[in-house]
Design a protein around this motif. Structure first.
Motif, short mmCIF file in Angstrom:
data_model
loop_
_atom_site.label_atom_id
_atom_site.label_comp_id
_atom_site.label_asym_id
_atom_site.label_seq_id
_atom_site.Cartn_x
_atom_site.Cartn_y
_atom_site.Cartn_z
N SER A 1 62.90 33.18 83.90
CA SER A 1 62.38 34.14 82.91
C SER A 1 62.57 33.62 81.48
CB SER A 1 62.97 35.53 83.06
OG SER A 1 64.16 35.52 83.70
N ARG B 1 51.01 34.89 88.38
CA ARG B 1 50.52 36.27 88.22
C ARG B 1 50.31 36.92 89.58
NH1 ARG B 1 45.28 36.22 84.97
NH2 ARG B 1 46.07 34.30 84.08
N TYR B 2 49.74 36.12 90.49
CA TYR B 2 49.48 36.65 91.83
C TYR B 2 50.78 37.07 92.50
CZ TYR B 2 48.59 36.64 96.82
OH TYR B 2 48.53 37.00 98.14
N LEU C 1 53.70 37.71 91.15
CA LEU C 1 54.34 38.85 90.46
C LEU C 1 53.73 40.15 90.97
CD1 LEU C 1 54.76 37.73 86.75
CD2 LEU C 1 56.55 38.23 88.38
N GLY C 2 52.41 40.10 91.17
CA GLY C 2 51.71 41.27 91.70
C GLY C 2 52.14 41.57 93.12
N GLU C 3 52.55 40.52 93.86
CA GLU C 3 53.00 40.73 95.24
C GLU C 3 54.43 41.24 95.30
OE1 GLU C 3 51.26 40.23 98.27
OE2 GLU C 3 49.60 40.35 96.85
N PHE D 1 54.56 33.71 78.37
CA PHE D 1 54.03 34.53 79.47
C PHE D 1 54.78 35.87 79.51
CE2 PHE D 1 53.88 35.70 83.99
CZ PHE D 1 52.51 35.72 84.15
N PHE D 2 56.10 35.79 79.34
CA PHE D 2 56.94 36.97 79.24
C PHE D 2 57.36 37.13 77.77
CE2 PHE D 2 58.77 36.82 83.80
CZ PHE D 2 57.66 37.51 84.26
N PRO D 3 57.91 38.31 77.38
CA PRO D 3 58.56 38.38 76.06
C PRO D 3 59.80 37.50 76.04
CG PRO D 3 58.86 40.41 77.29
CD PRO D 3 57.86 39.62 78.03
N HIS E 1 63.30 36.09 76.10
CA HIS E 1 64.47 36.61 76.82
C HIS E 1 65.62 36.85 75.84
CE1 HIS E 1 67.62 36.79 79.90
NE2 HIS E 1 66.65 37.20 80.68
#
Lengths: 247, 165
Positions: B91, B77-78, B80-82, B99-101, B103
């Motif tokens: 993915s 998460r960190y 991804l924010g960066e 965590f993601f929809p 694929h």
């Protein structure tokens, strides 16, 4: 080029002013292993491939549309998640009250988790101790059983040895010892056993030799044996035996 | 002289202006794949030192038929924010992890598998031994010999008789 290589090298070496032979530079002309020789780029497309139309991949239009829709949707979701994470990072960096609250909540969750793990460990330990006690009991029983079996086997072995000794003692009466060796030798010399005899199909026994040691011919004495006393291999057919008996 | 192995947990320096990528890198040996989920620059080689390890993935199913994946979601998460992006494989796995929809390629695989499962299985042709083949051929020959004469045969016979007479 490869054939004219040494000369070229020699020429270049001479022009540069080096006194090097082609043999010293032949290493440069060796093809390195593992490199596949490629077609020169200037040759262009092969003649046979001029009018070849490559097959284009065929897609189901409905599936293609659905996939593109899903792809757009996925990308949008991922972007929004990244954006959310970015905002979270910014909040955390600013040290906001929400972030502080969150950390307190996380600590409480952590403590609760530890407590639950402790309880779980205790439950598992109780189960394990029970199982270990059971296993120890089983092992003890097994060892006891094996000791009993071993004792039984030992007894049997002793019995076998005693039996063997008893038989040997019985046999030892007829052994040749220093006390009775002279008598035995005398007996042997007196009673000469001749094993040089033969048996015919009817079981008649022929003792002795046809030619004596002095060179005289000697007919062997035959001993008539009753046919019924013979083993079945030496008996003649039942009809033959009956006829012989009648005669 | 061989270079000392780089730590798998990462520690490479972050270059400015390089794209950060979350991806899998193969860390197993021959015939035993094992992957690390790691953050690195997109231009670096897979066996170069990564910036940070974010998880593991064991593609071989264990004795309970499970493919184990571990992810450090906090760090993911960190990063991804960066501004980090995920590779295709990462993915897909993160989508399956929730965590993601999900694929699109996972959906596509599922469709394919389902359509193949719905297809009726073609019957397996039985391979005959030479003895069985011989038996069948003998029986066919016998049937042909014992079969009653058809109309064509009788007509032909008549024709032959006419021509001979």
């Amino acid at each position: 080029m490869l054939r004219s290589g040494p000369q070229v090298l020699k020429r270049t070496a001479v022009s540069i002013g080096l006194d090097a032979t082609a043999a010293q530079h032949a290493v440069c002309l060796q093809q390195s292993r593992g490199v596949r020789p490629r077609k020169p780029w200037g040759l262009g497309l092969a003649k046979t491939k001029w009018f070849k139309v490559p097959e284009m991949p065929q897609h189901d239009p409905d599936e293609w549309e659905e996939l593109s829709r899903l792809g757009h949707r996925h990308r949008r979701f991922v972007d929004s998640i990244a954006q959310f994470c970015k905002e979270e990072n910014q909040k955390h960096a600013a040290g906001s009250a929400e972030a502080g609250q969150k950390s307190i909540e996380e600590d409480a969750e952590w403590a609760e988790g530890l407590l639950r793990i402790k309880q779980w460990n205790e439950e598992v330990a109780a189960k394990r101790n029970e199982r270990l006690a059971q296993e120890r009991k089983m092992k003890e029983e097994e060892i006891h059983q094996r000791i009993l079996e071993e004792e039984k086997q030992q007894e049997q072995r002793l019995q076998e040895i005693e039996e063997y000794i008893r038989k040997e003692k019985e046999l030892s009466v007829s052994y040749i010892t220093p006390d009775n060796i002279d008598k035995t030798i005398e007996d042997c010399l007196e009673k000469v056993t001749d094993y040089n005899w033969a048996v015919d199909v009817r079981g008649r026994k022929y003792v002795g030799r046809f030619v004596t040691a002095s060179g005289e011919e000697e007919l062997p004495d035959s001993v008539e044996v009753e046919e019924e006393s013979l083993p079945p291999l030496f008996q003649s057919s039942p009809t033959g035996s009956s006829s012989s008996r009648s005669s | 002289m061989p270079l000392p192995p780089v730590p798998a947990s990462g520690g490479a320096a972050i270059k400015e202006g390089a794209r950060l990528l979350i991806r899998f890198s193969r860390k197993g040996c021959t015939n035993r794949p094992f992957y690390h989920l790691q953050l690195s620059h997109s231009k670096l080689e897979l066996d170069d030192q990564c910036i940070e390890q974010l998880g593991t993935y064991d593609p071989l199913p264990n004795e309970r038929n499970e493919k184990l994946v571990s992810c450090n979601f906090e760090r993911i998460r960190y990063w991804l924010g960066e501004g980090a992006t995920c590779s295709h494989g990462a993915s897909v796995i993160l989508g399956l992890a929730g965590f993601f929809p999900i694929h699109p390629s996972s959906y596509m695989t599922a469709w394919k598998n389902r359509s193949e499962a719905e297809k009726p299985e073609p019957p397996m042709p039985k391979k005959l031994t030479w003895r069985e083949r011989k038996k069948i051929l003998m029986k066919q020959a016998e049937d042909a010999r014992n079969a009653p004469p058809t109309e064509d045969d009788s007509e032909e016979k008549e024709k032959v008789a006419e021509s001979s007479s």
